[in-house]
Enzyme design. Structure first.
Site, PDB file in Angstrom:
ATOM      1  N   CYS A   2       0.853  -1.181   0.000  1.00 24.64           N
ATOM      2  CA  CYS A   2       0.000   0.000   0.000  1.00 24.64           C
ATOM      3  C   CYS A   2       0.891   1.234   0.000  1.00 24.64           C
ATOM      4  CB  CYS A   2      -0.829   0.104   1.272  1.00 24.64           C
ATOM      5  SG  CYS A   2      -2.025  -1.207   1.476  1.00 24.64           S
ATOM      6  N   ARG A  16      -4.717   7.203  -0.041  1.00 17.30           N
ATOM      7  CA  ARG A  16      -3.873   6.005  -0.107  1.00 17.30           C
ATOM      8  C   ARG A  16      -4.255   5.122  -1.286  1.00 17.30           C
ATOM      9  NH1 ARG A  16      -5.732   2.138   3.820  1.00 17.30           N
ATOM     10  NH2 ARG A  16      -3.820   0.979   3.546  1.00 17.30           N
ATOM     11  N   ASN A  79      -0.056  -2.423   5.580  1.00 16.38           N
ATOM     12  CA  ASN A  79       0.537  -3.690   5.957  1.00 16.38           C
ATOM     13  C   ASN A  79       1.952  -3.532   6.496  1.00 16.38           C
ATOM     14  OD1 ASN A  79      -0.986  -6.004   5.782  1.00 16.38           O
ATOM     15  ND2 ASN A  79       0.483  -6.953   4.385  1.00 16.38           N
TER      16      ASN A  79
HETATM   17  C1  LIG Z   1      -4.382  -5.892   3.630  1.00 16.87           C
HETATM   18  C2  LIG Z   1      -4.534  -4.378   3.796  1.00 16.87           C
HETATM   19  C3  LIG Z   1      -3.191  -3.735   3.577  1.00 16.87           C
HETATM   20  C4  LIG Z   1      -2.877  -3.750   2.117  1.00 16.87           C
HETATM   21  C5  LIG Z   1      -1.564  -4.371   1.904  1.00 16.87           C
HETATM   22  O1  LIG Z   1      -0.580  -3.843   2.320  1.00 16.87           O
HETATM   23  N1  LIG Z   1      -1.596  -5.511   1.226  1.00 16.87           N
HETATM   24  C6  LIG Z   1      -0.421  -6.203   0.852  1.00 16.87           C
HETATM   25  C7  LIG Z   1      -0.471  -7.614   1.342  1.00 16.87           C
HETATM   26  S1  LIG Z   1       1.136  -8.221   1.291  1.00 16.87           S
HETATM   27  O2  LIG Z   1       1.912  -7.549   2.356  1.00 16.87           O
HETATM   28  O3  LIG Z   1       1.679  -7.894  -0.056  1.00 16.87           O
HETATM   29  O4  LIG Z   1       1.023  -9.671   1.483  1.00 16.87           O
HETATM   30  C8  LIG Z   1      -5.056  -3.991   5.173  1.00 16.87           C
HETATM   31  C9  LIG Z   1      -5.159  -2.468   5.333  1.00 16.87           C
HETATM   32  C10 LIG Z   1      -6.295  -2.228   6.343  1.00 16.87           C
HETATM   33  C11 LIG Z   1      -6.650  -3.635   6.812  1.00 16.87           C
HETATM   34  C12 LIG Z   1      -8.024  -3.864   7.467  1.00 16.87           C
HETATM   35  C13 LIG Z   1      -8.160  -2.941   8.677  1.00 16.87           C
HETATM   36  C14 LIG Z   1      -9.479  -3.199   9.407  1.00 16.87           C
HETATM   37  C15 LIG Z   1      -9.622  -4.661   9.832  1.00 16.87           C
HETATM   38  C16 LIG Z   1      -8.666  -5.009  10.942  1.00 16.87           C
HETATM   39  C17 LIG Z   1      -8.906  -6.442  11.429  1.00 16.87           C
HETATM   40  O5  LIG Z   1      -8.019  -6.712  12.468  1.00 16.87           O
HETATM   41  C18 LIG Z   1      -8.645  -7.400  10.285  1.00 16.87           C
HETATM   42  C19 LIG Z   1      -9.544  -7.099   9.124  1.00 16.87           C
HETATM   43  C20 LIG Z   1      -9.461  -5.628   8.627  1.00 16.87           C
HETATM   44  C21 LIG Z   1     -10.679  -5.434   7.688  1.00 16.87           C
HETATM   45  C22 LIG Z   1      -8.128  -5.334   7.916  1.00 16.87           C
HETATM   46  C23 LIG Z   1      -7.906  -6.243   6.690  1.00 16.87           C
HETATM   47  C24 LIG Z   1      -6.577  -5.970   5.964  1.00 16.87           C
HETATM   48  O6  LIG Z   1      -5.503  -6.325   6.790  1.00 16.87           O
HETATM   49  C25 LIG Z   1      -6.447  -4.484   5.565  1.00 16.87           C
HETATM   50  C26 LIG Z   1      -7.458  -4.240   4.474  1.00 16.87           C
END
Ligand SMILES: C[C@H](CCC(=O)NCCS(=O)(=O)O)[C@H]1CC[C@H]2[C@@H]3CC[C@@H]4C[C@H](O)CC[C@]4(C)[C@H]3C[C@H](O)[C@]12C
Length: 324
Positions: A2, A16, A79
């Site tokens: 992100c 973002r 993340n």
């Molecule tokens: C994954 C995303 C970051 C994007 C990223 O960086 N992706 C690379 C992945 S990789 O690093 O390349 O493998 C993050 C950013 C915000 C997060 C939500 C925050 C609220 C909530 C918190 C709860 O506790 C768990 C579920 C919840 C819906 C979360 C899900 C997920 O975690 C979200 C979407």
């Protein structure tokens, strides 16, 4: 991966990219002042600042990914795998779970100064939202109109960094991201001079050669450098249209195009959505991977004194304006 960014013209902007291989059905969600915010360990906030942002709403609880409150304070979770470390409950602390962190801060603070006071008492605890939604490893950028900070809960404890760049990506830890910019001290948007050697004539055969060396790959440390350079050198008009256009170009400089980052056989990471909130006006704009038209939601068009959250599903289909 992100990327989060701030940008200032006449007004202030915060937004973002959310890069991921799937989506949770997130919505643009307004939480009005009297929605009772329940927390697992700390006392509920019966009334608080209103906020708007992107959230996955589960059981009428907005799980915000990024949001801005009516005072212009903004916050995004990104993340932070391997590094994020959440703690056991501790006495004498505000024990807040990571999924409650955005409402807890945006509900109560108007400025970074106030945020730092709350952060002095906070303990980010290890409680899952549910079995299906366990904690995710995150770090956060928090910004008011004048400054930004990065918050990282790691093994050694809670780290709060001033973020003079107003950019956040993912790993490594923020001190290393900032230090890494030293390696690009030579990059310039100007026409470069030959400093290689006076013994040889070197030609500037193309525009943009002052930027040779800026990384173009999609790793998080490279995106940090690219987004920082683009943001810090950004020039735009000050109207709303010119400001948000420029903002989406800053985020676009680190877009993830489907096909370039493969996670599994048929799975690719893409920029699911890009957001840009005018934090002075409380208007949240977004684009999605398939919909390059900008869509907006104005928090002030909602009843901010109500008790019920309002969610707008993302418009995801491409909007094409035919001219003939
Ligand atoms: C994954 C995303 C970051 C994007 C990223 O960086 N992706 C690379 C992945 S990789 O690093 O390349 O493998 C993050 C950013 C915000 C997060 C939500 C925050 C609220 C909530 C918190 C709860 O506790 C768990 C579920 C919840 C819906 C979360 C899900 C997920 O975690 C979200 C979407």
């Amino acid at each position: 991966m992100c990327t989060a960014a701030t940008y200032t013209t006449k007004d202030h902007y915060f937004g973002r990219n959310l890069d991921l291989e799937f989506s949770y059905n997130e919505t643009v969600t307004v939480t009005p002042r009297n929605y009772p915010f329940q927390f697992r360990k700390v006392k509920a906030l019966e009334s608080h600042y209103a906020m708007i942002g992107m959230a996955f709403v589960v059981d009428n609880y907005p799980l915000y990914y990024d949001a801005t409150n009516e005072k212009g304070l903004s916050m995004a979770g990104l993340n932070f795998p391997e590094n994020a470390d959440y703690k056991q409950e501790a006495e004498g602390k505000d024990n807040v779970t990571p999924f409650e962190f955005i409402p807890w801060i945006l509900g109560q603070c108007a400025t970074i100064k106030e945020v730092k006071e709350l952060l002095g008492r906070i303990n980010l605890i290890n409680i899952n939202f549910s079995e299906k939604l366990p904690l995710s490893p995150l770090h956060w950028m928090i910004s008011d109109r004048n400054e930004s900070i990065t918050v990282e809960s790691v093994k050694e404890g809670m780290k709060i960094y001033d973020n003079p760049v107003g950019i956040l990506t993912n790993n490594p830890t923020f001190d290393i991201q900032i230090f890494n910019l030293n390696n690009y001290v030579n990059i310039t948007r100007e026409v470069p001079e030959n400093r290689f050697s006076s013994a040889i004539a070197l030609d500037v055969y193309s525009r943009g050669m002052g930027g040779i060396g800026i990384p173009g790959d999609l790793s998080s440390s490279s995106r940090f450098v690219k987004a920082a350079f683009t943001k810090l050198n950004s020039v735009s008009g000050t109207s709303e249209s010119e400001s948000i256009s420029q903002f989406f170009y800053i985020l676009g400089s680190v877009n993830q195009e489907r096909g370039c980052v493969r996670l599994a056989e048929d799975t690719y990471e893409i920029t699911i959505y890009s957001s840009c909130c005018n934090v002075d006006k409380g208007v949240y704009y977004y684009k999605t991977y398939e919909n390059s038209q900008i869509t907006g939601v104005d928090m002030h068009n909602e009843n901010l004194d109500s008790q019920s959250i309002v969610s707008y599903p993302l418009i995801k289909e491409q909007q094409i304006k035919m001219q003939n």
